[in-house]
Design an enzyme around this catalytic site. Structure first.
Site, PDB file in Angstrom:
ATOM      1  CB  CYS A  47       8.759 -59.511  13.866  1.00  0.00           C
ATOM      2  SG  CYS A  47       8.605 -61.698  13.030  1.00  0.00           S
ATOM      3  CE  LYS A  51       6.818 -56.922  28.938  1.00  0.00           C
ATOM      4  NZ  LYS A  51       6.091 -57.689  29.734  1.00  0.00           N
TER       5      LYS A  51
END
Ligand code: M6R
Length: 595
Positions: free
Chosen positions: A2, A590
């Site tokens: 997030c 990532k």
């Protein structure tokens, strides 16, 4: 993972545009849904759904959202499936408070049940919603926002950061506990975000929060408060000069391929930086003066540490233990003392497992070093000394140029520590470039063969062990096939039973280990398996490999670095042949900011 991005402005304007742009800059983290909440004409306008930033914001017209404060969130599902209801931001019961979080609330089941019992209107199964109800609970009892956040902080277990605002006070509040949160100071506006680079296009004046701090933003000022006693604290504003280059594919089909091809430049930049840096000696002195040294990291960064430990041991004769960050705590925690140096290695500098290891080590030693690519990251700000990877912005989820620069960094440091000249490191960039040119065709051919299998092995020995593990990780990550990376001598201790006609096994060898590798290759080929070998050309390899992907002659220490190039290309071509987008593999992110 997030990402959260908030803005407060003096006058109402179309802030939706800036929120979307901020969200887009956080999208490298990986996400499945997006949402925007803006205070517009005294009411909270909330729009959200599952999908990509550009698609959802176009469909729900985020750019037209008008107001003087708002928050954008990109969600990577942990608690609650990806859905419109679980997407963030969330509202409180009456819809007059909105907010969004990044991180994990680990007592979600208990808290959710408790809030429902207390009569809260809990609409989703997502943990972010609980942050809003936790603040609302105290605010409705008459506490001000700072006090309410302080009390909510006691109820919310886990590591997180959240941004929250209500329809009354013209302020945006945010709190940090374990997840990234950075404030940007604008002219008559203020911003806050999960990371520094996403703020730099809007302002160069930055204030970093520490864990356990709350910020209260008005358009003209940022006030900080300590969670522990509620008292106001003074913080330093740091000025940055440059905005990061926001990546474009530049003619390549994917960021991954572009980033693979950027490696010669990335290496050149890193070697130049290290040659000129006055911090290299300081960094090395911590390692040199320590009895025990650990390299702690996760995923690809850990694989680079495997090679790093090889370089430190063989070149500088320094015993350095590479370890997966959470295992560092469980397995070696007892051994950490004030003579221990812990080097945390992370592209993002925000990986939760790495930060946990760092925080654990900090209790026992002040020799905490960082190697990271993202400037302004938590790891950079928390290390005693750090060295940046200087690889530039890496968009694609699979680490490529940052991994290679980690390997190059370790080789450079080991050579410097051994008192050797690093002048030959200038050659590496050219060698990587010629490896890219000379191996691409063979890699496409190998990918075509390997892509027909759903399981395979990648074996290394000595210096190439970490590269074999990295090869396997890349293949797993972007092809969805299983590939196991192993020490080649271990293969005969069990996995050899998998070998049958045509069964693919990749071997990655340095010149030094040719003889032992040849015998491991033969264990596979004499049983009908197919050996695809990445190594320098020599008679023995030519005779024994089924396919040899030839590396330029470069010697024992450069060759593992060069071997990485065909490994990346093979994984890339296997992925695209299967129609997978290697930049955004399913389920992955990532930056992994959860435990
Ligand atoms: O940002 P970090 O280097 O700390 O990330 C650690 C891993 O999540 C990361 O290396 C991951 O394994 C790569 N995306 C794999 O390509």
């Amino acid at each position: 993972m997030c990402g959260i991005f908030g803005i407060i402005t003096l006058k109402p304007r179309a802030i939706g545009k800036d929120l979307v742009a901020g969200g887009r800059r956080l999208s490298y983290r990986g996400y499945d849904s997006v949402g925007c909440a803006v205070l517009s004409d005294g009411k909270i306008d909330l729009r959200k759904d599952v999908g990509k930033v550009d698609e959802v914001s176009k469909r729900l017209k985020f750019s037209e959202m008008y107001g003087d404060r708002g928050v954008m969130q990109l969600r990577w599902a942990t608690f609650g499936a990806p859905s419109r209801t679980n997407a963030q931001p969330h509202l409180d019961c009456n819809g007059d408070m909105a907010g969004a979080h990044n991180g994990n609330i680990v007592n979600t089941p208990q808290l959710r049940e408790q809030f429902i019992k207390e009569g809260h209107k809990v609409r989703s199964t997502n943990d972010g919603e609980l942050c809003i109800h936790a603040v609302e609970k105290y605010y409705d009892k008459g506490f001000d926002m700072i006090e309410s956040i302080r009390k909510a902080y006691e109820d919310l277990r886990g590591d997180y950061a959240f941004i929250i605002f209500n329809d009354g006070e013209k302020r945006l509040y945010a709190v940090k506990k374990g997840s990234g949160l950075v404030v940007g100071v604008g002219r008559d506006e203020m911003y806050c975000s999960s990371d520094l680079p996403s703020l730099l296009p809007l302002t160069k004046k930055i204030i970093f929060l520490n864990d356990g701090e709350i910020v209260s933003l008005s358009p003209k000022e940022a006030k900080f408060f300590s969670i522990s006693d509620g008292k106001e604290i003074k913080k330093k504003t740091v000025s940055y000069r440059k905005s990061p280059e926001y990546a474009r594919k530049g003619g390549y089909e994917h960021f991954m391929l572009k980033e693979i091809h950027e490696q010669p430049t990335a290496i050149e930049d890193l070697v130049e930086l290290l040659d000129e840096s006055k911090y290299v000696d300081k960094f090395l002195s911590f390692i040199d003066d320590s009895d025990k040294v650990f390299l702690a990291a996760c995923g690809s960064s850990y694989h680079a540490c495997l090679l790093g430990s090889y370089y430190f041991g063989n070149i500088a004769k320094k015993f350095v233990v590479p370890v997966v960050a959470p295992q560092f705590i469980s397995q070696y925690g007892h051994a950490v003392d004030d003579k221990t140096c812990v080097v945390l290695v992370s592209q993002s500098g925000e990986t939760k497992d790495v930060l946990n290891a760092m925080n654990y080590a900090k209790e026992k030693t002040d020799k905490i070093l960082g190697v990271m690519n993202v400037i302004g990251s938590t790891l950079m700000n928390s290390s005693k000394a750090y060295l940046p990877l200087a690889a530039g912005y890496e968009v694609s989820v699979p680490a490529t140029k940052t991994f290679l620069n980690q390997c190059v960094m370790f080789l450079y440091l080991a050579k410097r520590m051994a008192g050797e000249s690093c002048r030959d490191m200038g050659e590496l960039s050219k060698l990587v470039k010629s490896t890219l040119n000379s191996t691409t065709r063979d890699c496409k051919k190998a990918a075509a063969y390997l892509g027909r299998w759903d399981e395979l092995y990648s074996l290394g020995y000595g210096s190439t062990y970490g590269i074999a593990k990295e090869t396997a990780l890349k293949i797993k990550e972007i092809t969805y096939s299983h590939c196991e990376g192993m020490y080649s001598s271990e293969f005969k201790h069990g996995p050899l039973s998998a070998v049958r006609r045509g069964y693919p096994v990749m071997f990655i060898s340095s010149p030094k280990d040719t003889d032992v590798m040849v015998s491991h290759i033969n264990e596979v080929t004499c049983r009908g398996g197919k050996a695809i070998v990445i190594a320098e050309r020599n008679e023995s390899m030519v005779k024994n490999a089924d396919e040899l992907i030839q590396l330029p002659h470069s010697g024992d220490y450069f060759s593992p670095i060069l071997a990485t190039i065909p490994a990346q290309l093979i994984a890339y071509y296997m992925s695209t042949r299967r129609g997978i987008d290697p930049d955004f593999p399913r389920n992955l992110s990532k930056t992994i900011t959860v435990d």
